[in-house]
Motif scaffolding. Structure first.
Motif, PDB file in Angstrom:
ATOM      1  N   ALA A   9       0.853  -1.188   0.000  1.00 52.54           N
ATOM      2  CA  ALA A   9       0.000   0.000   0.000  1.00 52.54           C
ATOM      3  C   ALA A   9       0.889   1.238   0.000  1.00 52.54           C
ATOM      4  O   ALA A   9       1.808   1.349   0.814  1.00 52.54           O
ATOM      5  CB  ALA A   9      -0.913  -0.002   1.221  1.00 52.54           C
ATOM      6  N   ILE A  10       0.605   2.158  -0.928  1.00 44.29           N
ATOM      7  CA  ILE A  10       1.433   3.362  -1.083  1.00 44.29           C
ATOM      8  C   ILE A  10       0.515   4.579  -1.112  1.00 44.29           C
ATOM      9  O   ILE A  10      -0.451   4.615  -1.877  1.00 44.29           O
ATOM     10  CB  ILE A  10       2.288   3.278  -2.359  1.00 44.29           C
ATOM     11  N   ALA A  11       0.835   5.584  -0.302  1.00 44.11           N
ATOM     12  CA  ALA A  11       0.028   6.805  -0.220  1.00 44.11           C
ATOM     13  C   ALA A  11       0.458   7.791  -1.308  1.00 44.11           C
ATOM     14  O   ALA A  11       0.958   8.877  -1.029  1.00 44.11           O
ATOM     15  CB  ALA A  11       0.153   7.421   1.164  1.00 44.11           C
ATOM     16  N   ALA A  12       0.269   7.375  -2.545  1.00 44.18           N
ATOM     17  CA  ALA A  12       0.547   8.209  -3.716  1.00 44.18           C
ATOM     18  C   ALA A  12      -0.315   7.662  -4.851  1.00 44.18           C
ATOM     19  O   ALA A  12      -0.649   6.463  -4.862  1.00 44.18           O
ATOM     20  CB  ALA A  12       2.027   8.142  -4.084  1.00 44.18           C
ATOM     21  N   GLY A 101      -8.873   3.828  -3.598  1.00 42.15           N
ATOM     22  CA  GLY A 101     -10.111   4.501  -3.244  1.00 42.15           C
ATOM     23  C   GLY A 101      -9.925   5.678  -2.304  1.00 42.15           C
ATOM     24  O   GLY A 101     -10.883   6.350  -1.952  1.00 42.15           O
ATOM     25  N   HIS A 102      -8.680   5.934  -1.883  1.00 41.80           N
ATOM     26  CA  HIS A 102      -8.390   7.026  -0.952  1.00 41.80           C
ATOM     27  C   HIS A 102      -7.257   7.903  -1.470  1.00 41.80           C
ATOM     28  O   HIS A 102      -6.584   8.564  -0.682  1.00 41.80           O
ATOM     29  CB  HIS A 102      -8.033   6.475   0.425  1.00 41.80           C
ATOM     30  N   GLY A 103      -7.016   7.868  -2.778  1.00 43.55           N
ATOM     31  CA  GLY A 103      -5.936   8.666  -3.369  1.00 43.55           C
ATOM     32  C   GLY A 103      -4.595   7.962  -3.427  1.00 43.55           C
ATOM     33  O   GLY A 103      -3.623   8.520  -3.931  1.00 43.55           O
ATOM     34  N   GLY A 104      -4.547   6.755  -2.913  1.00 42.99           N
ATOM     35  CA  GLY A 104      -3.305   5.984  -2.911  1.00 42.99           C
ATOM     36  C   GLY A 104      -3.350   4.834  -3.904  1.00 42.99           C
ATOM     37  O   GLY A 104      -4.255   4.752  -4.741  1.00 42.99           O
ATOM     38  N   THR A 105      -2.379   3.954  -3.777  1.00 42.29           N
ATOM     39  CA  THR A 105      -2.204   2.845  -4.721  1.00 42.29           C
ATOM     40  C   THR A 105      -1.954   1.549  -3.982  1.00 42.29           C
ATOM     41  O   THR A 105      -1.210   1.518  -2.997  1.00 42.29           O
ATOM     42  CB  THR A 105      -0.994   3.123  -5.642  1.00 42.29           C
TER      43      THR A 105
END
Length: 150
Positions: A9-12, A101-105
């Motif tokens: 999970a990546i916040a980008a 679904g939250h702006g991440g990948t």
């Protein structure tokens, strides 16, 4: 043949993670412990469809070279790098990038490989590579995550 998956999970956004994942310098940074570097083909910048790169690294005290080609390329969802020459009988690495679904990948790596032919290759696959390669991908993905989220 061995197959394994690693999900990170990546916040980008997928576009950023896709690009970072194809960057030669990011890859070499992720593999600093083995001294991996690009020595042929595309040796810097971002890889694209049809590009080849020859990597040289030291694993288990032995210097290895492997040439990979970007065979599939569907930005920002998917790409595949396939060994065209190197230590494996076969190595296929599919990279998938899905919005979370939250702006991440959610980055999903699916790796299939076969060790070199012969009894020593089979033994190496069972005794060493089945554990070593997934750990190597986790280390790589932690680096990709840090760069993409920066």
């Amino acid at each position: 043949m061995t197959r394994f998956e690693v999900v990170t999970a990546i916040a980008a956004p997928p576009e950023r993670v896709f690009g970072v994942s194809l960057d030669v310098e990011v890859h070499t940074g992720s593999m600093a412990a083995s001294g991996e570097r690009a020595v042929g083909g595309v040796t810097s910048g971002r890889l694209r469809a049809g590009d080849t790169v020859t990597w040289q690294a030291r694993h288990f005290g032995v210097r290895w070279r492997m040439t990979s080609r970007i065979d599939a390329y569907d930005p920002p969802r998917h790409f595949v790098d396939e060994q065209v020459r190197g230590p494996f009988r076969r190595r296929h690495h599919a990279h998938h990038f899905e919005p979370d679904g939250h702006g991440g990948t959610l980055m999903r790596d699916v790796i299939e490989f076969e060790a070199p032919p012969g009894p020593l290759g089979g033994l190496a696959e069972l005794a060493v590579l089945n554990r070593y390669l997934p750990r190597l991908i986790v280390v790589r993905n932690e680096h990709v995550k840090a760069v993409a989220e920066a």
